[in-house]
Design a protein around this motif. Sequence first.
Motif, PDB file in Angstrom:
ATOM      1  N   GLY A  11      79.243  71.472  28.963  1.00  0.00           N
ATOM      2  CA  GLY A  11      78.982  72.854  29.373  1.00  0.00           C
ATOM      3  C   GLY A  11      77.508  73.137  29.135  1.00  0.00           C
ATOM      4  O   GLY A  11      76.714  72.240  28.817  1.00  0.00           O
ATOM      5  N   ILE A  12      77.124  74.393  29.265  1.00  0.00           N
ATOM      6  CA  ILE A  12      75.708  74.716  29.156  1.00  0.00           C
ATOM      7  C   ILE A  12      75.186  74.469  27.735  1.00  0.00           C
ATOM      8  O   ILE A  12      74.024  74.085  27.554  1.00  0.00           O
ATOM      9  CB  ILE A  12      75.439  76.162  29.645  1.00  0.00           C
ATOM     10  CG1 ILE A  12      73.970  76.301  30.000  1.00  0.00           C
ATOM     11  CG2 ILE A  12      75.885  77.210  28.624  1.00  0.00           C
ATOM     12  CD1 ILE A  12      73.684  77.309  31.072  1.00  0.00           C
ATOM     13  N   ALA A  15      74.859  70.645  27.278  1.00  0.00           N
ATOM     14  CA  ALA A  15      73.720  70.214  28.088  1.00  0.00           C
ATOM     15  C   ALA A  15      72.404  70.562  27.399  1.00  0.00           C
ATOM     16  O   ALA A  15      71.474  69.747  27.361  1.00  0.00           O
ATOM     17  CB  ALA A  15      73.791  70.866  29.473  1.00  0.00           C
ATOM     18  N   ALA A  37      79.699  71.199  33.584  1.00  0.00           N
ATOM     19  CA  ALA A  37      79.918  72.619  33.898  1.00  0.00           C
ATOM     20  C   ALA A  37      81.275  72.869  34.544  1.00  0.00           C
ATOM     21  O   ALA A  37      81.379  73.549  35.559  1.00  0.00           O
ATOM     22  CB  ALA A  37      78.803  73.148  34.792  1.00  0.00           C
ATOM     23  N   SER A  41      81.314  77.532  31.373  1.00  0.00           N
ATOM     24  CA  SER A  41      79.972  77.702  31.931  1.00  0.00           C
ATOM     25  C   SER A  41      79.981  77.916  33.439  1.00  0.00           C
ATOM     26  O   SER A  41      78.988  78.372  33.998  1.00  0.00           O
ATOM     27  CB  SER A  41      79.093  76.510  31.561  1.00  0.00           C
ATOM     28  OG  SER A  41      79.019  76.417  30.151  1.00  0.00           O
ATOM     29  N   THR A 147      73.006  74.019  34.069  1.00  0.00           N
ATOM     30  CA  THR A 147      73.618  72.933  33.302  1.00  0.00           C
ATOM     31  C   THR A 147      73.229  71.585  33.903  1.00  0.00           C
ATOM     32  O   THR A 147      72.845  70.655  33.193  1.00  0.00           O
ATOM     33  CB  THR A 147      75.158  73.100  33.300  1.00  0.00           C
ATOM     34  OG1 THR A 147      75.472  74.387  32.775  1.00  0.00           O
ATOM     35  CG2 THR A 147      75.832  72.033  32.459  1.00  0.00           C
ATOM     36  N   ALA A 327      71.714  79.289  25.141  1.00  0.00           N
ATOM     37  CA  ALA A 327      71.773  77.820  25.185  1.00  0.00           C
ATOM     38  C   ALA A 327      70.488  77.103  24.759  1.00  0.00           C
ATOM     39  O   ALA A 327      70.529  76.239  23.871  1.00  0.00           O
ATOM     40  CB  ALA A 327      72.229  77.361  26.566  1.00  0.00           C
TER      41      ALA A 327
END
Lengths: 359, 396
Positions: A11-12, A15, A37, A41, A147, A327
């Motif tokens: 996910g973000i 990442a 993603a 996300s 992402t 993030a």
Amino acid sequence: MHPDVVVVGAGIIGAACAQALRARGLDVVVIDRSGAASGTSAAGEGNVLVSDKEPGPELELAKASRELWPELAQDAEWEEKGGLVVATTEEACEPLEAFAAKQRAAGIDACELTADEALAHEPHLNPEITAAVHYLQDAQLNPVKATRALLRGIRIIDAEVSTTDGRSVTTTNGVISCGAVVNATGPWARQFGVNVLPRRGVVLVTTPIPGTIRHKVYDADYVGAVASGDADLQTSGVVESTQAGTVLIGSSRQRKGFDGTIESKVLKALARKAIALFPMLAGVPVMRAYGGFRPYAPDHLPIIGEDPRTPGLWHATGHEGAGVGLAPATGRLLADLLTGSTPLVDPHPFRVDRQEVMV
Amino acid sequence: MRIVVVGAGPAGMAAARTAADAGAEVTMVDSEPEAGGQFLRGRAKFEHRGVTHLKNTEAWMVEGHTLHLRGPRQLHFDALIIATGAYDRPLPFPGWDGPGVITAGAAQALAKQGVTLADRVIVAGTGPFLLPVATALQNLGATLVGVYEANSPLAWARETKAVLANRHKIAELASYRKALSHLETRTAVIAKHGDRVTVAKLDRHWRPVSHRTEHADLVCIGYGFLPRTDLVPNAKRTNDFLDVDELQRTSVENVYAAGEVTGIGGADLAEAEGIIAGAAAAHQEPPLIAVEAVRRGRLFAQALARAHAVQPGWQTWLNPDTTVCRCEKVSLADLTDAASMRELKLTSRVAMGRCQGRICARNAADLTGIPFDGQRRVIAVPIPLGELADLPEETS
Ligand SMILES: Cc1cc2nc3c(=O)[nH]c(=O)nc-3n(C[C@H](O)[C@H](O)[C@H](O)COP(=O)(O)OP(=O)(O)OC[C@H]3O[C@@H](n4cnc5c(N)ncnc54)[C@H](O)[C@@H]3O)c2cc1C
Ligand SMILES: Cc1cc2nc3c(=O)[nH]c(=O)nc-3n(C[C@H](O)[C@H](O)[C@H](O)COP(=O)(O)OP(=O)(O)OC[C@H]3O[C@@H](n4cnc5c(N)ncnc54)[C@H](O)[C@@H]3O)c2cc1C
């Protein structure tokens, strides 16, 4: 294969962690059971907000993130559109203005507007609003593209992780040994020992009406709903356009496990609140509704750090409704801690060793 | 016993009548001003004791024992019968998004209203339903340039069992004699620019082997059908068609399905399935004659699916700049490499527009090799926010 770090979850957050670790020269592999993603996300609106955060550790993380995003989100529809928070009742005026004043003291660009000024910014806004604050730093991006941009050049393995001891992960494709493991599994993070739970959110998407709504516009009562831990349905009006001209309408919060059914009472509540902000929306058709599960910790703070019970196992999760915004700073902070560099922000509030978090 | 039927085509009408005759209180909802559905609209007169027919009414969501209608209005049911039919699948080619290209189903619907669409028309695609469309256009005075079937009729030679059980279907062909003489097989429209239409001869995989130019104002295309299953996004399905048992029950409790949402086999199969669903929903033994008709009809439906399957060679008809998604203007070159439909949609915007992928999602999946996930939509038709705001507090 013996990577320095295995990140579980693409996910973000996973990442951003992978990107930051790789920037330190570490050999990083990301594992996800359903591709980049594919979880929460892909379910969000993609806002990078400072406006909804009270001064404190989360706002510091948000500010640090806001500085990092523009460079990282170049191919991800990055837009510095600004946020407009409005009060719709007399009683809501004062708390909104007081909140903005506190944020200004913490370094946030929050300008109070008169109703006329607000209408000049957003011509279709309900003229009955009682107060408005313009947040210039609020921005938006496409979280799926972001992402993917963060993961560029990083190896992603399609597999499900069942267990980890901090020095290896056991996956559906065998065991991978490594130097360290990062748990970035979002709302599913509980399987690796931290108390993260899903909080349901639903978004309505209208047919395109390009140019009609320019900022992220939301009702001042949103901040109360975000901070609340109530299991019952809570909704508040949050309205904005995407680059494609569709309007996204949120936000709802509900604790009901991983139950993904969409209920008419949620649709109704979201529609009412959106129309209260923009009366012209009453005639605009909704073409889809979708939902996701915000990963939240009971004390509403992200969890970023090493697990004292399992050396080598790190957590980066619990970002609830702000994971997109938070993030890059999360990734940077995790990389700082893991490599022993000076941390970007004070890591103490986000430590794993919190009473509500250890399960 | 309250039974609600969505769809007033052959399946829905039969289900409504049968359930009402069994003593149920029946409401049949349809978005159109007249009953009949895709094939019988304009020819069917529907009036039946015990059935309330709500015309011009779209259903948009099922929630427990409540069906939400536009208005907003709610119907509470003990059993629900989904008879929403299917719509035809277009395949993209250069120029398909320009003027003068519509689906065969749309052409049929317009022809029923007596709308003269063009002077020179082509009907192209696969399956026997191209012929009635061509005939309807001819009857309106259009010049039929050609009816192009991409598959070969020889495939039917392997389907003797299905053919023998459904001899009446062959007899039906005779009524399309005038259109049949224009039929060319292993042939397709692979480009259209203005009235210049590129017509290609195809190999077995639908790759063009030669081509010529024809002139036509209108091209009607239909490469098989996609079922309308949005009202039951969680029901089990195979190749997107709803799975049903011998009583037409779906995997969702108290929800039945009949007609083309379960598979494509023509109006008589749809009607027979409707009879079974109507009887079963009203807790009656389904009539044996309908059970037998369904058995025969399904043989035909399966043969049809095999003989008129879409072959992958159509993907070579596109150029990099050929539109795949009309609503969001996404071309072949814009399709990103992605692991899932969701990722593909959110990065390329394919299937994100007004049609919500009803037209393009299947084609985009084929073009990228991403597994087609059946496109579960929560809201079956677009609905204004003002109507959502007026929903009642509690539904049941
Ligand atoms: C409706 C809604 C609107 C939102 N709007 C915003 C917004 O505007 N701005 C904002 O900042 N935030 C927003 N959020 C919150 C934001 O989406 C989340 O905080 C963020 O996406 C969390 O990212 P993540 O990487 O932690 O989790 P996810 O994106 O869920 O990633 C976790 C990944 O882990 C994988 N995984 C899980 N278990 C395993 C396993 N055992 N093995 C392998 N892989 C596994 C999953 O497949 C998944 O891909 C919103 C959320 C919702 C629901
Ligand atoms: C171009 C074409 C030519 C054909 N030619 C023939 C032929 O020659 N012979 C033959 O046997 N069959 C033919 N068919 C097939 C024929 O259409 C079907 O056999 C038959 O109509 C299927 O019946 P049904 O009841 O399942 O669905 P339909 O007849 O499609 O009826 C479904 C009804 O549900 C309504 N509906 C759908 N969704 C909603 C909603 N959400 N709310 C309210 N109402 C809704 C629709 O408006 C429609 O009236 C043809 C089909 C096409 C497209």
